[in-house]
Enzyme design. Structure first.
Site, PDB file in Angstrom:
ATOM      1  N   ASP A  36       0.800  -1.236   0.000  1.00 26.26           N
ATOM      2  CA  ASP A  36       0.000   0.000   0.000  1.00 26.26           C
ATOM      3  C   ASP A  36       0.831   1.285   0.000  1.00 26.26           C
ATOM      4  OD1 ASP A  36      -2.604  -0.929  -0.271  1.00 26.26           O
ATOM      5  OD2 ASP A  36      -2.665  -1.542   1.833  1.00 26.26           O
TER       6      ASP A  36
ATOM      7  N   ASP B 187      -7.280  -3.500  -5.341  1.00 29.56           N
ATOM      8  CA  ASP B 187      -6.924  -2.203  -4.757  1.00 29.56           C
ATOM      9  C   ASP B 187      -5.563  -1.702  -5.233  1.00 29.56           C
ATOM     10  OD1 ASP B 187      -8.381  -4.112  -3.258  1.00 29.56           O
ATOM     11  OD2 ASP B 187      -8.320  -2.907  -1.449  1.00 29.56           O
TER      12      ASP B 187
HETATM   13  N1  GLY Z   1      -7.523  -1.208   0.376  1.00 28.79           N
HETATM   14  C1  GLY Z   1      -8.286  -1.803   1.408  1.00 28.79           C
HETATM   15  C2  GLY Z   1      -9.683  -1.347   1.452  1.00 28.79           C
HETATM   16  O1  GLY Z   1     -10.161  -0.702   0.522  1.00 28.79           O
HETATM   17  O2  GLY Z   1     -10.341  -1.635   2.439  1.00 28.79           O
END
Ligand code: GLY
Length: 398
Positions: free
Chosen positions: A107, A167
């Site tokens: 992330d 994501d």
């Molecule tokens: N990227 C994790 C979420 O959207 O919860």
């Protein structure tokens, strides 16, 4: 998807007026200003508790969104208090990446695009630039050549964690930024790896009906797809509403960096599915298996993220008609958020957007339940980004 489809579906919906957008954005900046003392040098938790955010140290995957809001508020107001607060957090983000605090995951874009790419663009902070470049390099370490993807979580190469998630499309703009920033020539390593991940994701994550898998497990020996699954969606074969929004928004943001027509097709298909599952007010339930009439909670953040993707693609659509359609649809979605989901009274919440859902437990998924029917830090951030995009010609942090 024909423009007719969008036009037919949304002609009856009101779009947000410039005045409504301006007032909503001003209220957001005021909320952020009110919260500055309470979160000084720290971050907002990933989601609120009874609509108020606990403060947290800079250790969560979501910590970039609070400084992102601060920079958007700075852009709106020019107030130096925001600049100082944003720069104080740059120090924290530089320490985090230098000391490798909770960065063994993918992330890096969610963390460093809104907190540090923003700060570099707006103030020329060398610390912010350095932090964002280190974060890009940290993400590069998670690339798996067998399969061609960035591994989301867990120990690198571990067969039970050999997977990526939808994501991650939002983490890749950081690599294109790093490529441009370092002058990496041609298809150098940042761009090449990002493109490989995009190709893998387009090949496996998007189903024939335009819906998406949240997570895709890959074979660590052959690099082939093993299976699609979910963590935060209702079921492996349903469409998690935020994952669908990451798909739409990620395809749009990455099209700006790549001009890859495959991303336009993915955007259109994912959007068509999304629109076909929206309730009347254009804000989805937390999983798109649920439609009008259910008691399930919404995920307002999904609508805010999708609106940003629409506004990005509106800048690059092949025809002026498509561009107008995307922008109008985004404005209708934002109007609904302003009217029905936005915080209006600081006594009710210190967030910006109510009725988001982080992780809701279902009989079939594997998530830890938290942040159900609450403000979410990314929901607040993307709501503010959508308002900013609607009110100005904005230089993206992504
Ligand atoms: N990227 C994790 C979420 O959207 O919860």
């Amino acid at each position: 998807m024909g423009d007719l489809f969008l036009g037919e579906l949304f002609l009856d919906k009101p779009a947000a007026t410039p005045d409504e957008v301006g007032r909503a954005l001003d209220f957001c900046a005021e909320q952020v200003m009110r919260s500055l003392p309470r979160f000084a040098g720290r971050c907002q938790n990933h989601s609120s508790v009874n609509n108020f955010y606990p403060a947290c140290d800079n250790v969560q995957w979501t910590c970039g969104f609070w400084p992102g809001e601060i920079w958007l508020a700075y852009e709106r107001t020019g107030n130096n208090a925001f600049r100082e607060a944003g720069l104080a957090l740059v120090d924290s983000f530089l320490s985090r990446i230098e000391d490798k605090i909770e960065v063994d995951h993918h992330d890096m874009g969610f963390l460093y695009s809104p907190s540090c790419v923003s700060a570099w663009k707006l103030t020329g902070s060398e610390k912010a630039r350095r932090a964002a470049l280190l974060a890009a390099d940290q993400l590069m370490r998670r690339f798996q050549p067998i399969g061609g993807f960035f591994q989301a979580w867990g120990q690198l190469g571990a067969p039970d964690n050999y997977r990526y998630i939808i994501d991650c499309l939002l983490n890749l703009p950081l690599l294109f930024w790093a490529a441009n920033e370092t002058g990496e020539p041609g298809e150098g390593r940042y761009r090449a790896r990002a493109r490989e991940h995009i190709a893998t994701c387009l090949a496996h994550s998007f189903r024939a009906d335009g819906s998406t898998f949240h997570t895709v497990f890959m074979d660590s020996q052959t690099g082939g797809m093993l299976r699609g699954a979910t963590c935060q969606g209702y079921r492996d074969d349903s469409a998690w509403a935020r994952g669908q929004a990451w798909a739409i928004c990620g395809a749009a943001f990455l099209f700006r960096h790549t001009r890859d027509p495959a991303l336009v097709a993915a955007f259109e298909n994912a959007l068509a599915f999304y629109l076909s599952r929206l309730p009347e007010d254009l804000t989805p339930y937390w999983d798109m298996i649920f439609t009008s009439g259910t008691e399930e909670p919404r995920d307002s953040s999904s609508a805010a993220i999708t609106a940003c993707g629409l506004l990005e693609m509106a800048r690059f659509a092949a025809t002026p008609e498509a561009s107008v359609s995307y922008a109008r649809l985004a404005s209708c979605m934002v109007k609904s958020l302003i009217d029905r989901y936005a915080v209006r009274d600081p006594a009710v919440s210190d967030g910006l957007l109510l009725h988001g859902t982080y992780s809701k437990k279902s009989p079939y998924n594997t998530c830890t339940p938290e942040g159900v029917d609450e403000c979410t830090s990314w929901g607040d951030y993307f709501y503010m980004e959508a308002l900013t995009r609607l009110s100005a010609d904005w230089d993206s942090y992504w």
